[in-house]
Motif scaffolding. Sequence first.
Motif, mmCIF file in Angstrom:
data_model
loop_
_atom_site.group_PDB
_atom_site.id
_atom_site.type_symbol
_atom_site.label_atom_id
_atom_site.label_comp_id
_atom_site.label_asym_id
_atom_site.label_seq_id
_atom_site.Cartn_x
_atom_site.Cartn_y
_atom_site.Cartn_z
ATOM 1 N N ARG A 165 2.507 6.693 -6.879
ATOM 2 C CA ARG A 165 1.341 7.434 -7.254
ATOM 3 C C ARG A 165 1.757 8.862 -7.200
ATOM 4 N NH1 ARG A 165 -3.660 9.550 -5.766
ATOM 5 N NH2 ARG A 165 -5.521 9.802 -7.013
ATOM 6 N N HIS A 166 2.218 9.183 -5.650
ATOM 7 C CA HIS A 166 3.246 10.742 -5.279
ATOM 8 C C HIS A 166 3.986 10.515 -6.432
ATOM 9 C CE1 HIS A 166 3.849 14.339 -3.510
ATOM 10 N NE2 HIS A 166 5.335 13.474 -3.201
ATOM 11 N N GLU A 203 0.645 -1.378 -0.182
ATOM 12 C CA GLU A 203 -0.041 0.351 0.080
ATOM 13 C C GLU A 203 0.889 0.867 0.211
ATOM 14 O OE1 GLU A 203 -3.297 1.533 -0.570
ATOM 15 O OE2 GLU A 203 -3.387 -0.417 -0.717
ATOM 16 N N ASN A 204 1.724 1.263 0.856
ATOM 17 C CA ASN A 204 2.595 2.476 0.809
ATOM 18 C C ASN A 204 3.180 2.946 -0.617
ATOM 19 O OD1 ASN A 204 2.329 3.896 3.319
ATOM 20 N ND2 ASN A 204 3.299 2.292 4.432
ATOM 21 N N LYS A 208 0.820 3.955 -2.969
ATOM 22 C CA LYS A 208 0.621 5.474 -2.324
ATOM 23 C C LYS A 208 2.095 6.936 -2.906
ATOM 24 C CE LYS A 208 -2.213 5.185 1.470
ATOM 25 N NZ LYS A 208 -2.570 5.413 2.966
#
Length: 210
Positions: A108-109, A101-102, A105
């Motif tokens: 994506r960032h 998940e990280n 994230k």
Amino acid sequence: MRLTDGDIVVFAGDSITDSGKSINAPLGYGYVNLFYNLMLAKYPEIKITVINSGISGNTVIDLLDRWDDDVLSYKPTWISILIGINDLHKFLGGLTLFDPENYYKNLRHLLIYTKKILHNVNLILMTPFYISRNKLENGFRAKVLELLPQYVEKVRLLSNEFSAIYIDLYDTFKKIVNIREPNVYAPEPIHPNFAGHMVIALKLLEALEA
């Protein structure tokens, strides 16, 4: 062929991308060098600049830290990213900051930021892979093979969201090692040999020709 004359292509990633660029400067020994030479052989009329921005040991967080200097400063028209196996290894080692998940994230960032700075940049996202069919119960390689699809799925989702070219190296090598022994393509599961890097370079060329 989606590349055009004058394109600047930056390849970002970890040791698989780096592949000895400090010794065999500037492109290394791996798929980045092979891809560039395939372009020279097949499309001599298309003059492109290829930059190897891979650094051994990198995770997505490492890419974030050096993105401006090592990627965006070149004002690329294309950016290819191959990252994730080190994130997975760190997560298996107990560092929850690198869980799927990280990873999602942070990647994506990175992509949001990239598009904000370079509005028209073209993206290529390649999935992490593991050149092994070892499923010894409770063995480390079995754990990697079990967890890896979660990271692969994150790359697929981001490819859809950002209209990136998606190259599923996980599936590619999974199929290949069911035909030939894994050590034909890599001395150990993470780092391909010449044949393994050629697989990546050809998949990249095919994706750009599609």
